[in-house]
Design an enzyme around this catalytic site. Sequence first.
Site, PDB file in Angstrom:
ATOM      1  N   GLU A  70      39.958  63.314  27.922  1.00 29.77           N
ATOM      2  CA  GLU A  70      40.434  62.478  26.826  1.00 29.77           C
ATOM      3  C   GLU A  70      39.466  62.601  25.659  1.00 29.77           C
ATOM      4  O   GLU A  70      38.255  62.428  25.817  1.00 29.77           O
ATOM      5  CB  GLU A  70      40.512  61.000  27.253  1.00 29.77           C
ATOM      6  CG  GLU A  70      41.617  60.699  28.250  1.00 29.77           C
ATOM      7  CD  GLU A  70      42.977  60.481  27.575  1.00 29.77           C
ATOM      8  OE1 GLU A  70      43.042  60.522  26.327  1.00 29.77           O
ATOM      9  OE2 GLU A  70      43.967  60.265  28.311  1.00 29.77           O
ATOM     10  N   HIS A 108      48.285  68.197  26.565  1.00 31.23           N
ATOM     11  CA  HIS A 108      49.237  67.343  27.269  1.00 31.23           C
ATOM     12  C   HIS A 108      50.667  67.664  26.824  1.00 31.23           C
ATOM     13  O   HIS A 108      51.597  67.717  27.627  1.00 31.23           O
ATOM     14  CB  HIS A 108      48.892  65.877  27.002  1.00 31.23           C
ATOM     15  CG  HIS A 108      49.414  64.929  28.030  1.00 31.23           C
ATOM     16  ND1 HIS A 108      49.288  63.570  27.900  1.00 31.23           N
ATOM     17  CD2 HIS A 108      50.069  65.138  29.204  1.00 31.23           C
ATOM     18  CE1 HIS A 108      49.854  62.978  28.953  1.00 31.23           C
ATOM     19  NE2 HIS A 108      50.337  63.908  29.757  1.00 31.23           N
ATOM     20  N   ASP A 118      50.114  64.726  22.361  1.00 31.18           N
ATOM     21  CA  ASP A 118      48.670  64.938  22.220  1.00 31.18           C
ATOM     22  C   ASP A 118      48.238  66.268  22.849  1.00 31.18           C
ATOM     23  O   ASP A 118      48.919  66.758  23.746  1.00 31.18           O
ATOM     24  CB  ASP A 118      47.886  63.753  22.841  1.00 31.18           C
ATOM     25  CG  ASP A 118      48.176  63.525  24.320  1.00 31.18           C
ATOM     26  OD1 ASP A 118      49.344  63.586  24.719  1.00 31.18           O
ATOM     27  OD2 ASP A 118      47.212  63.316  25.077  1.00 31.18           O
TER      28      ASP A 118
HETATM   29 ZN   LIG Z   1      47.715  62.634  26.992  1.00 28.23          ZN
END
Ligand SMILES: [Zn+2]
Length: 206
Positions: A70, A108, A118
């Site tokens: 992330e 993603h 994203d």
């Molecule tokens: Zn994601």
Amino acid sequence: MVVLHYTAMQSAAAARDTLCNPANEVSAHYLIAESGEVMSLVPEALRAWHAGAGRWGAVTDVNSHSIGIEIANDGFSPFAAPQMDALADLLKGINARWGIRPERVIGHSDMAPGRKIDPGARFDWRRLARMGFAVWPEEVASENPEFFAPRMRSFGYTATDDADLLLSVFRMRFRPWATGPLDETDAGMITDLARRFPVDVNAAST
Ligand SMILES: [Zn+2]
């Protein structure tokens, strides 16, 4: 493989709190703050819940076959240089430890087109590819647009057959400045990628 995300939150601290709250049923192996600070949240050998439904090549259970990173970003701002440098450092180690090739570092949105966007059009895939941690089309010749969809599949985009969705997910990553209908440049770019990096159809599928 490695799946890259953005947090779509106001701060890395807020994202960390969300990722560490069991009630949210979401987790990732790493979180990279805007400053470049890397937080290790789940050991690499364990499964994290970052990918959800989707597919890349033959892999349908992406959570069980990937490391999730992330990247703290609100979804609109450019990614900070220290953050990109920290990501490159992190990928250098991960790819070496797990034998992950640059073409197996995906977004993603690549595995969940239509459901996820994203790390988004602001993410600099070209820069990451130049450093050897992702891939980018290089020798692009014009190609008949009818080859676009089959070559998207050959490269790994197996999650959807929807023509509009394929084009939007491709351009978000490889040609964010492009507008208008599918053209010979889109087809040429994916042809180069599919030729150099054909997806492993024998990779584990569960
Ligand atoms: Zn994601």
